[in-house]
Motif scaffolding. Sequence first.
Motif, short mmCIF file in Angstrom:
data_model
loop_
_atom_site.label_atom_id
_atom_site.label_comp_id
_atom_site.label_asym_id
_atom_site.label_seq_id
_atom_site.Cartn_x
_atom_site.Cartn_y
_atom_site.Cartn_z
N TYR A 1 3.35 -4.90 10.69
CA TYR A 1 3.58 -3.74 9.84
C TYR A 1 5.07 -3.66 9.56
N ASN B 1 10.11 3.63 5.10
CA ASN B 1 10.04 4.93 4.45
C ASN B 1 11.38 5.66 4.47
N ILE C 1 -2.95 1.82 11.94
CA ILE C 1 -2.27 2.98 11.37
C ILE C 1 -3.27 3.76 10.53
N THR C 2 -3.05 5.06 10.48
CA THR C 2 -3.88 5.93 9.65
C THR C 2 -3.02 6.43 8.50
N ILE C 3 -3.55 6.31 7.28
CA ILE C 3 -2.80 6.77 6.11
C ILE C 3 -3.34 8.12 5.66
N GLU C 4 -2.59 8.76 4.74
CA GLU C 4 -2.88 10.12 4.29
C GLU C 4 -4.28 10.31 3.75
N THR C 5 -4.89 9.28 3.23
CA THR C 5 -6.24 9.39 2.68
C THR C 5 -7.31 9.37 3.77
N ILE D 1 0.87 -1.17 0.00
CA ILE D 1 0.00 0.00 0.00
C ILE D 1 0.91 1.22 0.00
N ASN D 2 0.88 1.97 -1.07
CA ASN D 2 1.81 3.09 -1.23
C ASN D 2 1.15 4.41 -0.83
N HIS D 3 1.01 4.61 0.48
CA HIS D 3 0.46 5.85 1.02
C HIS D 3 1.28 6.27 2.24
N GLU D 4 1.30 7.55 2.48
CA GLU D 4 2.01 8.06 3.66
C GLU D 4 1.23 7.71 4.92
N VAL D 5 1.94 7.19 5.91
CA VAL D 5 1.34 6.94 7.22
C VAL D 5 1.41 8.24 8.01
#
Length: 190
Positions: A61, A65, A48-52, A31-35
Amino acid sequence: SNEEKIMEFLYKKSFLKAMSVYCIEKKVEYINHEVVDISIKNHNIENITIETGGILLADKYVLCNGVWANKLLKKSFNVDGIIKAIKGEILQIEPTNESMLQKTVFCEKGYILPRFATNKLEKPSILIGSTSEEVNPEDNNIFQNTLSGISFLTELFKKLVHNPNCYQITNMWSGLRPKTKDSMPIMGET
């Protein structure tokens, strides 16, 4: 020593290849999103919560990064300064005649690496690398090439190759790589 640097380079290359094969075999989902947040309860990651805004749950996990890990490590685990950002500049050159370097050349100051064409649209080229400068990953101009970096790489090439005037610069770029105190990956459970 030069031999140690070569062994370290080969180890890292083999390690990455082995990790890639392992992840494919185990059907690891990427999953390529910022945490943006890690929720911790009783010394364990709860989610964890991602940028979206999405919240992800998993049994395990993997934090990978690189140079941007420090911010998250400090916020979530109160650990600081583990990862350093190292900027490396690279030159790509092409021969102006038919002579092409056939082997990778390592030395104490860097390397030159032949890059053979993989299709009809590409031309064979050579990569010259790499500079090594500790930088702040939050700097806005971090990925710009510098006169001193390009000069260093051209001088290195002149020292290692006979008749360097038979080549022309076709591209240049820079990137960041993470570095730990011992230059080895940080692995294991936290």
